[in-house]
Scaffold this active site. Sequence first.
Site, PDB file in Angstrom:
ATOM      1  N   PRO B 159       0.794  -1.247   0.000  1.00 50.59           N
ATOM      2  CA  PRO B 159       0.000   0.000   0.000  1.00 50.59           C
ATOM      3  C   PRO B 159       0.822   1.291   0.000  1.00 50.59           C
ATOM      4  CG  PRO B 159       0.052  -0.943   2.195  1.00 50.59           C
ATOM      5  CD  PRO B 159       0.823  -1.890   1.328  1.00 50.59           C
ATOM      6  N   CYS B 160       1.493   1.573  -1.105  1.00 51.71           N
ATOM      7  CA  CYS B 160       2.241   2.815  -1.207  1.00 51.71           C
ATOM      8  C   CYS B 160       1.289   4.014  -1.281  1.00 51.71           C
ATOM      9  CB  CYS B 160       3.178   2.788  -2.417  1.00 51.71           C
ATOM     10  SG  CYS B 160       2.347   2.581  -3.981  1.00 51.71           S
ATOM     11  N   HIS B 161       0.001   3.740  -1.541  1.00 53.33           N
ATOM     12  CA  HIS B 161      -0.959   4.851  -1.593  1.00 53.33           C
ATOM     13  C   HIS B 161      -1.192   5.447  -0.202  1.00 53.33           C
ATOM     14  CE1 HIS B 161      -3.300   1.124  -0.879  1.00 53.33           C
ATOM     15  NE2 HIS B 161      -4.061   1.875  -0.105  1.00 53.33           N
TER      16      HIS B 161
END
Lengths: 157, 190
Positions: B159-161
């Site tokens: 989850p780089c978001h």
Amino acid sequence: MVKQPFEVAVEQHGVTVLRVCRALLGVQDADDAWSETFLAAMRAYPELPETANVEAWLVTIARRKALDLLRAAKRVPLPVQDLPEASTALGVPGADDADLWKLVGRLPAKQRQTITFRYLAGMSYAEIATILGGTAGAARRASADGLENLRKELAHE
Amino acid sequence: MSDDVEKLKMLHRRLEIEAEAQGLVDVAYTTVDSPVGELLLAATPKGLVRIAYTVEDHDRVLESLAEKLSPRILRSPKRLDLARRELDEYFGNRRKRFDLPLDLSLSRGFRQLVQQHLPDIAYGQTRSYREMAEMVGSPRAVRAVGTACATNPLPVVVPCHRVLRADGSLGGYIGGLAAKTALLELESAA
């Protein structure tokens, strides 16, 4: 030049390989030859030079696999004189050229194979010569002789 | 013509099964629809190796996988069944944590380290690039954390978001800012 994912080769040349297999075998055996061809090709694909003509390479494998199947079925070891009657879906599918391809199936082996590779697989005479042996000129003559025989046969019909 | 199309589909499915049985499929892939557009999913025998947004150009992504991993790439959806199911659950607000084998071999070194720790940011939470740098024990490597996020081969699942700028603005995103916003809204609504 970067090598394409193998899936691209299946998408682009799947139809051609199927037609070649059907021209050399019947419809049923053609499926097996198609599968054997792409499995063998996938196995060897990483070693294929990036500049290679993928279609010609696949057709070469397909021809070998088709001959393997013919031998395994204990038919006449090399070129069969008659193509199985079932091979009617050849050429442009849906077109009324089924009779024509039936006649192609009755041609002498060399003429039949040359016409198959030339007009179904779209290969050059030079490429055909590398598969069938002999020279490009011989392949061209076999093709011309085959077409001449077809014309005669058609005139008889 | 339609006969041949059907026949080739059948032959392709047979090829998928036989090639998989013979261990020939180095990379299997499929595409799935999602609220953030069509996603490309690719997996090695080790696990999910790549998720790509349409803006990345799926054909180009596959070519890059052919170059970096292996050209023995086949459209073979079965290997992606678990990933597809977990993504469906995630987008349907029924999953907060991904639980499937990942193959992080497309990243190395510090980038891979950051990507390994991104799932430590809980669902619905966010961190700044600086906080993320502190989390991996390199508080001054803020810019390198940004690069690690920008080159994340497994967006959504890794989850780089959930990493934003210190002032709360979005920063960049591999799938475009609309996709980043959509994921953050999805998680804050749950």
